[in-house]
Design an enzyme around this catalytic site. Structure first.
Site, PDB file in Angstrom:
ATOM      1  N   LYS A   1       0.837  -1.206   0.000  1.00  0.00           N
ATOM      2  CA  LYS A   1       0.000   0.000   0.000  1.00  0.00           C
ATOM      3  C   LYS A   1       0.871   1.255   0.000  1.00  0.00           C
ATOM      4  O   LYS A   1       0.589   2.226  -0.702  1.00  0.00           O
ATOM      5  CB  LYS A   1      -0.949  -0.018   1.215  1.00  0.00           C
ATOM      6  CG  LYS A   1      -2.061  -1.043   1.025  1.00  0.00           C
ATOM      7  CD  LYS A   1      -2.887  -1.319   2.263  1.00  0.00           C
ATOM      8  CE  LYS A   1      -3.840  -2.494   1.970  1.00  0.00           C
ATOM      9  NZ  LYS A   1      -4.628  -2.943   3.099  1.00  0.00           N
TER      10      LYS A   1
ATOM     11  N   GLN B   1      -4.884  -1.999   9.268  1.00  0.00           N
ATOM     12  CA  GLN B   1      -4.727  -3.311   8.641  1.00  0.00           C
ATOM     13  C   GLN B   1      -5.330  -4.404   9.523  1.00  0.00           C
ATOM     14  O   GLN B   1      -5.009  -4.500  10.713  1.00  0.00           O
ATOM     15  CB  GLN B   1      -3.237  -3.589   8.366  1.00  0.00           C
ATOM     16  CG  GLN B   1      -2.981  -4.847   7.569  1.00  0.00           C
ATOM     17  CD  GLN B   1      -3.566  -4.788   6.156  1.00  0.00           C
ATOM     18  OE1 GLN B   1      -3.411  -3.817   5.443  1.00  0.00           O
ATOM     19  NE2 GLN B   1      -4.262  -5.834   5.760  1.00  0.00           N
TER      20      GLN B   1
ATOM     21  N   ASP C   1     -11.100   2.485   3.608  1.00  0.00           N
ATOM     22  CA  ASP C   1     -11.378   1.056   3.394  1.00  0.00           C
ATOM     23  C   ASP C   1     -12.879   0.836   3.191  1.00  0.00           C
ATOM     24  O   ASP C   1     -13.301  -0.245   2.750  1.00  0.00           O
ATOM     25  CB  ASP C   1     -10.923   0.237   4.614  1.00  0.00           C
ATOM     26  CG  ASP C   1      -9.586  -0.466   4.372  1.00  0.00           C
ATOM     27  OD1 ASP C   1      -9.217  -0.656   3.203  1.00  0.00           O
ATOM     28  OD2 ASP C   1      -8.919  -0.827   5.368  1.00  0.00           O
TER      29      ASP C   1
END
Ligand code: NAD
Length: 296
Positions: free
Chosen positions: A53, A97, A120
């Site tokens: 990322k 994460q 997200d």
């Protein structure tokens, strides 16, 4: 003949578009978009995902930062870190994460993320807005599939779509997106899962099958109709001593046989995975452009 839905090629194109858009903003005197990633502990797969990322951010000219925290951090301390990120005006979006260590309540953490920084798309506010067809951050994997269907001009209106798997990050949002008004969308959707009986009765009638279950080679050729579009989300590590890494990555689709019968198909790797990565950048760009305009 089977055609490939090439996620590597398409994601490169999308990243190039984002890079050019960022350059235009910077030229106008704006700061670049800024994404932050929170990594808790040392989970090998998570470390790799976060590294990727960060790499993707650099490739398109975003600023990125990594908040690396000990696996022993308490839930309260992690909530404090999230509060700081929520309040940081120089940050457009951030991700935490997953999975988190067992002693931390994942739901509580997701709920603590400010929805307008939740790139997200996991916060219930974003999920609800998605379901209500309002503008929101879409979860990266279903978003990537939608963009893929759109760019490859796969017709979806009035089509029968079967989604296999009902997870909150892939299957369920995928089923909602395909049933929404618009293009891609306007499909008649059946969401199937581990309790579904006679699954093949549904998949055989489907114009589009989207597999997100995590069972290698699950979807066989006799489970689809001739000319179906097949999107394979699954990525499972299958042990293989003959490979240098000791494993290979398997999709949910029995590719050699299904690709003989499908009209379009995503390979694994190289299909949905790279699109997922590109969509985090797209969401961050959306967060950024909500604040800045090229006209100002
Ligand atoms: P999950 O384990 O959370 O959910 C799996 C779903 O599959 C469940 O809803 C379950 O009911 C269903 N299922 C399991 N066995 C089934 C069966 N025999 N028949 C019908 N349904 C069945 O998984 P997830 O997080 O949605 O991920 C699914 C797969 O996609 C995994 O392989 C994962 O690694 C992969 N994945 C890939 C990407 C990507 O970017 N390509 C992103 C996320 C997940």
């Amino acid at each position: 003949m089977t055609n490939i839905l090439d996620g590597v090629k398409l994601s490169k194109q999308i990243k190039q578009e984002i890079k050019e858009e960022v350059a235009q903003y910077v030229e106008k005197g704006h700061r670049p978009p800024h994404l932050s990633a929170v990594l808790v502990g040392e989970n090998g797969a998570s470390v790799t995902y976060v590294d990727n990322k960060i790499k993707d951010c650099h490739a398109v000219g975003f600023k990125s930062s990594l908040v690396k925290l000990e696996g022993t951090i308490t839930e309260e301390e992690l909530l404090q870190e999230i509060k700081k990120l929520n309040e940081d005006e120089t940050l457009d979006g951030f991700i935490v994460q997953l999975p988190l260590p067992d002693h931390i309540d994942q739901e509580k953490i997701i709920m603590a993320i400010k929805p307008n920084k939740d790139v997200d798309g996991f916060h219930p506010e974003n999920f609800g807005k998605m379901a209500l067809e309002m503008e929101s951050f879409l979860p990266a994997t279903p978003f990537g599939i939608m963009v893929m269907l759109e760019r490859y001009q796969i017709p979806t209106q009035g089509k029968n779509v079967v989604v296999i798997g009902r997870s909150r990050i892939v299957g369920r949002p995928m089923s909602i997106l395909m049933s929404r008004k618009g293009n891609p969308g306007d499909s008649t959707v059946i969401l199937t899962h581990s309790r579904t009986k006679n699954l093949e009765e549904y998949t055989r009638k489907a114009d589009i099958v989207i597999t997100a279950l995590g069972v290698p080679h699950f979807l066989k050729a006799d489970m689809i109709k001739e000319g179906a579009v097949v999107v394979d989300v699954g990525i499972t590590r299958v042990e293989d001593p003959s490979k240098e890494r000791g494993f290979y990555l398997a999709g949910d689709v029995d590719y050699p046989e299904v690709s003989q019968k499908a009209s379009w198909i995503t390979p694994v790797p190289g299909g949905v995975g790279p699109m997922t990565r590109a969509m985090l950048l797209k969401n961050t760009m959306l967060a950024y452009t909500r604040k800045f305009s090229l006209d100002s």
